[in-house]
Design an enzyme around this catalytic site. Sequence first.
Site, short mmCIF file in Angstrom:
data_model
loop_
_atom_site.label_atom_id
_atom_site.label_comp_id
_atom_site.label_asym_id
_atom_site.label_seq_id
_atom_site.Cartn_x
_atom_site.Cartn_y
_atom_site.Cartn_z
N ASN A 168 11.54 -107.11 -30.46
CA ASN A 168 11.92 -107.25 -31.86
C ASN A 168 11.85 -108.69 -32.36
O ASN A 168 11.49 -108.95 -33.51
CB ASN A 168 13.33 -106.69 -32.08
CG ASN A 168 13.57 -106.32 -33.53
OD1 ASN A 168 12.64 -106.22 -34.32
ND2 ASN A 168 14.82 -106.12 -33.89
N ARG B 37 14.81 -99.24 -36.08
CA ARG B 37 14.94 -100.55 -35.45
C ARG B 37 15.22 -101.60 -36.51
O ARG B 37 14.70 -101.54 -37.63
CB ARG B 37 13.65 -100.90 -34.69
CG ARG B 37 13.32 -99.98 -33.53
CD ARG B 37 14.30 -100.12 -32.39
NE ARG B 37 14.29 -101.46 -31.82
CZ ARG B 37 13.46 -101.83 -30.83
NH1 ARG B 37 12.58 -100.98 -30.34
NH2 ARG B 37 13.52 -103.05 -30.35
N LYS C 175 6.84 -104.84 -20.15
CA LYS C 175 8.29 -104.94 -19.95
C LYS C 175 8.73 -104.28 -18.65
O LYS C 175 9.91 -104.00 -18.46
CB LYS C 175 9.02 -104.33 -21.14
CG LYS C 175 8.72 -105.04 -22.45
CD LYS C 175 9.53 -104.48 -23.59
CE LYS C 175 9.23 -105.21 -24.88
NZ LYS C 175 10.08 -104.74 -25.99
N PRO D 7 14.58 -106.27 -23.55
CA PRO D 7 14.00 -107.58 -23.24
C PRO D 7 12.59 -107.74 -23.80
O PRO D 7 11.82 -106.78 -23.90
CB PRO D 7 13.99 -107.59 -21.71
CG PRO D 7 15.03 -106.60 -21.31
CD PRO D 7 15.01 -105.55 -22.36
N GLU D 8 12.27 -108.98 -24.15
CA GLU D 8 10.92 -109.32 -24.58
C GLU D 8 10.06 -109.55 -23.34
O GLU D 8 10.55 -109.75 -22.23
CB GLU D 8 10.95 -110.58 -25.43
CG GLU D 8 11.91 -110.54 -26.59
CD GLU D 8 11.31 -109.93 -27.85
OE1 GLU D 8 10.08 -109.77 -27.90
OE2 GLU D 8 12.09 -109.61 -28.76
#
Length: 276
Positions: A177, A264, A51, A2-3
């Site tokens: 991301n 990533r 986060k 999650p952002e």
Amino acid sequence: MPEGDSIFRAAARLNEALAGQVITASDFRVPRFATLNLAGWTMTEVVPRGKHLLMRLVGPVDEEPGASRKPRALTIHSHLKMEGNWMIYQPGGRWTKPGHTARCILRTAVADAVGFSLGILEVVPTAEEEKIVGHLGPDLLGPDWDEEEALRRLLAEPDVPVGYALLDQRKLAGIGNIYRCDSCFLSGVHPALPVGQVPDLAKIVRDAKRLLGENLGPGRRSTLGPRAMRPGYWVYGRTRQPCRRCGTPVQHDVLAAPDGTEERDIYFCPRCQPAP
């Protein structure tokens, strides 16, 4: 994963439902805390930290003779990782996710909060929160935001690719991301460019903070700005689709950690963001 905006919204929902409420029953479905009973404790607040979610509670005053009358304080710390989330239901309401994935159930008179598939779940004295989140860098959505300190931490390792450094929560907390890819695009910087070679690192950080802040409300996430005709992203997840600026097909690649232990996904426009 999650952002930071997702965690901010989750904390706001949980805080609205639980703050000021007395826990009537709790169930921790992890071995370490399986016997912990928080019935009678009061949820004071739920706050995000990067986060991470911090659910703070105070316990009933110990009425035993000679006992300290200072309320005890505990924090339920959770991290969603890739699959986790917290759901809020009416008391006794039917869950919308499989029961075997529940890791924490907190019941009050007005709501049930259930944490499913939580990547991290632990309970610590509130006074010791810094032991679990103290390593985090300045939070882009938090009251401790300090751009100068974030830039200092990023530039402390000038040879690290900027696309990797932005995800390092020890440097600044909250970027995932999506915002990593799109904030790099907005500055015309390839994610593989070393931090020390980025022409305007502060702009990338400010864009990431702005994009996070624009997505705290309800509705679909978007990085295109509030005036966009529809939600969407600049480059994230748009492999082979035309760049919104120049029309060149967006490319997908992977960016390895400096030590090679992790890769990533990255998305970029090869024309707007030429490879270093």
